[in-house]
Design a protein around this motif. Structure first.
Motif, PDB file in Angstrom:
ATOM      1  N   PHE A 213       4.824 -13.554  -4.434  1.00 52.31           N
ATOM      2  CA  PHE A 213       5.565 -13.040  -3.281  1.00 52.31           C
ATOM      3  C   PHE A 213       6.238 -11.718  -3.654  1.00 52.31           C
ATOM      4  N   ALA A 214       6.090 -10.722  -2.787  1.00 53.86           N
ATOM      5  CA  ALA A 214       6.677  -9.395  -3.052  1.00 53.86           C
ATOM      6  C   ALA A 214       8.155  -9.414  -2.679  1.00 53.86           C
ATOM      7  N   LEU A 215       9.014  -9.449  -3.701  1.00 52.99           N
ATOM      8  CA  LEU A 215      10.455  -9.572  -3.450  1.00 52.99           C
ATOM      9  C   LEU A 215      11.023  -8.391  -2.690  1.00 52.99           C
ATOM     10  N   LYS A 216      10.345  -7.235  -2.745  1.00 53.95           N
ATOM     11  CA  LYS A 216      10.888  -6.091  -2.020  1.00 53.95           C
ATOM     12  C   LYS A 216      10.986  -6.389  -0.531  1.00 53.95           C
ATOM     13  N   SER A 217      10.146  -7.289  -0.047  1.00 54.29           N
ATOM     14  CA  SER A 217      10.180  -7.571   1.391  1.00 54.29           C
ATOM     15  C   SER A 217      11.364  -8.465   1.769  1.00 54.29           C
ATOM     16  N   LEU A 218      11.758  -9.348   0.866  1.00 61.02           N
ATOM     17  CA  LEU A 218      12.935 -10.203   1.104  1.00 61.02           C
ATOM     18  C   LEU A 218      13.320 -10.858  -0.211  1.00 61.02           C
TER      19      LEU A 218
ATOM     20  N   LEU B  93      -6.974  -4.976 -13.709  1.00 64.21           N
ATOM     21  CA  LEU B  93      -6.596  -3.908 -12.776  1.00 64.21           C
ATOM     22  C   LEU B  93      -5.737  -4.426 -11.631  1.00 64.21           C
ATOM     23  N   HIS B  94      -4.972  -3.500 -11.067  1.00 67.31           N
ATOM     24  CA  HIS B  94      -4.178  -3.794  -9.871  1.00 67.31           C
ATOM     25  C   HIS B  94      -4.424  -2.694  -8.854  1.00 67.31           C
ATOM     26  N   VAL B  95      -4.458  -3.097  -7.596  1.00 66.62           N
ATOM     27  CA  VAL B  95      -4.535  -2.105  -6.522  1.00 66.62           C
ATOM     28  C   VAL B  95      -3.705  -2.613  -5.348  1.00 66.62           C
TER      29      VAL B  95
ATOM     30  N   VAL C 186      -4.988  -7.840  -6.336  1.00 72.27           N
ATOM     31  CA  VAL C 186      -5.392  -7.032  -5.181  1.00 72.27           C
ATOM     32  C   VAL C 186      -4.218  -6.677  -4.261  1.00 72.27           C
ATOM     33  N   GLY C 187      -2.974  -6.922  -4.742  1.00 73.11           N
ATOM     34  CA  GLY C 187      -1.803  -6.468  -3.997  1.00 73.11           C
ATOM     35  C   GLY C 187      -1.564  -7.234  -2.707  1.00 73.11           C
ATOM     36  N   GLY C 188      -0.736  -6.610  -1.844  1.00 71.25           N
ATOM     37  CA  GLY C 188      -0.414  -7.241  -0.549  1.00 71.25           C
ATOM     38  C   GLY C 188      -0.858  -6.314   0.555  1.00 71.25           C
ATOM     39  N   GLY C 189      -0.071  -6.243   1.619  1.00 76.10           N
ATOM     40  CA  GLY C 189      -0.320  -5.235   2.639  1.00 76.10           C
ATOM     41  C   GLY C 189      -0.716  -5.731   4.007  1.00 76.10           C
TER      42      GLY C 189
ATOM     43  N   VAL D  67      -2.807 -12.296  -5.507  1.00 77.78           N
ATOM     44  CA  VAL D  67      -2.476 -11.608  -4.254  1.00 77.78           C
ATOM     45  C   VAL D  67      -0.959 -11.477  -4.200  1.00 77.78           C
ATOM     46  N   GLU D  68      -0.481 -10.444  -3.520  1.00 79.28           N
ATOM     47  CA  GLU D  68       0.964 -10.168  -3.508  1.00 79.28           C
ATOM     48  C   GLU D  68       1.486  -9.971  -2.078  1.00 79.28           C
ATOM     49  N   PRO D  69       1.413 -10.979  -1.246  1.00 74.92           N
ATOM     50  CA  PRO D  69       1.877 -10.786   0.128  1.00 74.92           C
ATOM     51  C   PRO D  69       3.406 -10.768   0.206  1.00 74.92           C
TER      52      PRO D  69
HETATM   53  C1  PLP Z   1       2.594  -3.446  -5.450  1.00 75.87           C
HETATM   54  C2  PLP Z   1       2.924  -4.093  -4.163  1.00 75.87           C
HETATM   55  N1  PLP Z   1       2.534  -5.363  -3.970  1.00 75.87           N
HETATM   56  C3  PLP Z   1       2.827  -6.013  -2.817  1.00 75.87           C
HETATM   57  C4  PLP Z   1       3.522  -5.400  -1.805  1.00 75.87           C
HETATM   58  C5  PLP Z   1       3.826  -6.167  -0.557  1.00 75.87           C
HETATM   59  O1  PLP Z   1       3.272  -5.594   0.554  1.00 75.87           O
HETATM   60  P1  PLP Z   1       3.340  -6.326   1.967  1.00 75.87           P
HETATM   61  O2  PLP Z   1       4.759  -6.695   2.210  1.00 75.87           O
HETATM   62  O3  PLP Z   1       2.862  -5.300   2.902  1.00 75.87           O
HETATM   63  O4  PLP Z   1       2.458  -7.530   1.894  1.00 75.87           O
HETATM   64  C6  PLP Z   1       3.930  -4.066  -1.962  1.00 75.87           C
HETATM   65  C7  PLP Z   1       4.646  -3.382  -0.885  1.00 75.87           C
HETATM   66  O5  PLP Z   1       4.846  -2.218  -0.834  1.00 75.87           O
HETATM   67  C8  PLP Z   1       3.627  -3.397  -3.177  1.00 75.87           C
HETATM   68  O6  PLP Z   1       4.004  -2.142  -3.386  1.00 75.87           O
END
Ligand code: PLP
Length: 430
Positions: free
Chosen positions: A70-75, A207-209, A244-247, A288-290
């Motif tokens: 889980f991408a903590l930047k989102s919450l 790798l990460h993207v 493969v990140g989030g997004g 995955v990083e949602p």
């Molecule tokens: C490296 C990385 N992973 C995951 C995320 C999460 O993205 P999202 O909230 O769009 O799923 C971000 C968001 O900017 C990110 O920079």
């Protein structure tokens, strides 16, 4: 009691329309606001848990060790992180603060994937001290700084290298990250070279993207997942782990696409698996990083109406007790919302209004144009889809304290973030 109409789709899964107005998690929003005040972030626990569990289940179809971070930047509110940790997620952290939050919420070090395009020494030390499972390198200088710290502490750190593959996605340019010219990551060629020539103390795993955020057409994300194993094979670099990140995006407005994060995760896992089988290479662990797609529509913000006036050009402003202090998305990338009156969500519209924030900036407009029933001072406005990138971006501009937050479920509301008091605003001034 009726179930919610299509116009209320961006609200949390448990939302119902009742004679008491909107009910979320079994509680009337008007009652929650009466008790906890406004502005107030409200998170629906069932919505969060359901999405998290479904994504965890989908990624488990990949090889052992595959996971959803889980991408903590989102919450990053601890109570929500505990729900996500219990649901089986790992944690994507982009600072020493986010590492601390993840550890406090109960994530173990090996569940941490540490990001950041400009990691300070404090960030790198925090990752090492936490025994972070993976550090994602953004460039060679960082690799050398991390290697020096690892040598000093006698530790070997697993790393991935973030590459910007030059794939454009259909999103606001301020949240696109995978294009050529992005400040994030390295060119594919330089990233491959870094993986081949990592300084001692670092163990390259893959790798990460991450292409960007609020992406409603997931095809480019799946294309990137297909391309990466082929690229790794062509370059002869290790790919034990592919992140493969989030997004994935969410619906902010009724009628917008609201892609299912579990189905998207399943598509990513299938794409990586198929391409690796075709290429005759081992299928890597998939990460995955949602962020947004797990918590975005699980949250809403409640505001009280403070004033209503019609101005020179004929537009009617409804001023509320929040704004850019609790919602930066409008100013940063033109975020749009479909608010309703919490007590009268489906009453017939009386006209168009604009919803003004309380901050001293002309751009502090929460919603530029929305049709609402007749609005009165004291009415409660509910803005949906504010679960991601709202509380984490809150600020104290104009010295308004940051809002409180509650988690709701099964008819119970739990205060999870206290409202910031005026005294607390001066704690750091000396
Ligand atoms: C490296 C990385 N992973 C995951 C995320 C999460 O993205 P999202 O909230 O769009 O799923 C971000 C968001 O900017 C990110 O920079």
């Amino acid at each position: 009691m009726t179930t919610r109409p299509a116009a209320l789709m961006p609200f949390p899964d448990t939302t119902e329309v009742t004679p008491a107005g909107l009910v979320v998690g079994g509680l009337a929003l008007t009652e929650i606001a009466k008790h906890y005040g406004t502005p107030l972030y409200v998170y629906d626990e069932a919505s969060i848990r359901r999405r998290a569990e479904s994504v965890v289940a989908a990624v488990a179809a990949g090889p052992a060790g595959s996971r959803a971070a889980f991408a903590l930047k989102s919450l990053s509110t601890l109570a929500v992180l505990r729900v996500l940790q219990q649901a089986g997620m790992s944690a994507d952290c982009a600072s020493s603060g986010e590492i601390a939050a993840a550890l406090r919420a109960g994530f173990s070090g090996d569940q941490l994937v540490v990001h950041g395009n400009a990691k300070s020494e404090a960030d790198l030390v925090a990752a090492i001290d936490a025994d972070a499972g993976l550090v994602v390198l953004d460039g060679r200088d960082e690799a050398e700084r991390l290697a020096a710290l690892c040598t000093r502490s006698g530790r070997r750190q697993d790393v991935l290298v973030r590459i910007a593959p030059g794939i454009d996605v259909d999103t606001h340019r301020h949240i696109a990250t995978g294009h050529l010219g992005s400040k994030f990551g390295m060119t594919p060629t330089e990233g491959a070279e870094l993986l081949r020539t990592l300084p001692g103390g670092l163990h390259g795993r893959g790798l990460h993207v991450h292409l960007g955020s609020q992406i409603l057409d997931p095809e480019p994300l799946v294309d990137a997942a297909r391309w990466l194993p082929r690229f790794a094979k062509a370059e002869g670099i290790p790919l034990e782990v592919l992140d493969v990140g989030g997004g994935l995006g969410i619906a902010y407005l009724p009628g917008q696409d609201n892609p299912d994060p579990a189905a998207h995760t399943a598509a990513l896992v299938a794409a990586v698996t198929d391409v690796c089988v075709d290429e005759g290479i081992p299928v890597p662990q998939i990460i995955v990083e949602p962020g947004r797609s797990i918590v975005g529509t699980a949250g809403l913000t409640l505001y009280s109406v403070l004033g209503i006036k019609t101005v020179g050009d004929g537009s009617t402003w409804v001023s509320v007790d929040g704004g850019m202090g609790d919602n930066l998305r409008v100013g940063l990338y033109g975020g749009t919302y479909a608010p309703v009156l919490a007590a009268r969500p489906i009453d017939v519209a009386a006209g168009h209004v604009r919803i003004a924030g309380r901050h001293c900036e002309s751009t502090d407009v929460l919603v530029d144009d929305v049709e609402l029933p007749e609005v009165h001072v004291g009415d409660l406005i509910a803005v949906p889809a504010t679960g991601a990138y709202h509380q984490t971006m809150a600020n104290t501009y104009n010295l308004f304290g940051r809002p409180a937050a509650v988690l709701v479920g099964n008819g119970v509301a739990t205060l999870i973030t206290r409202r910031e008091s005026t005294d607390e605003l001066f704690l750091r001034d000396v």
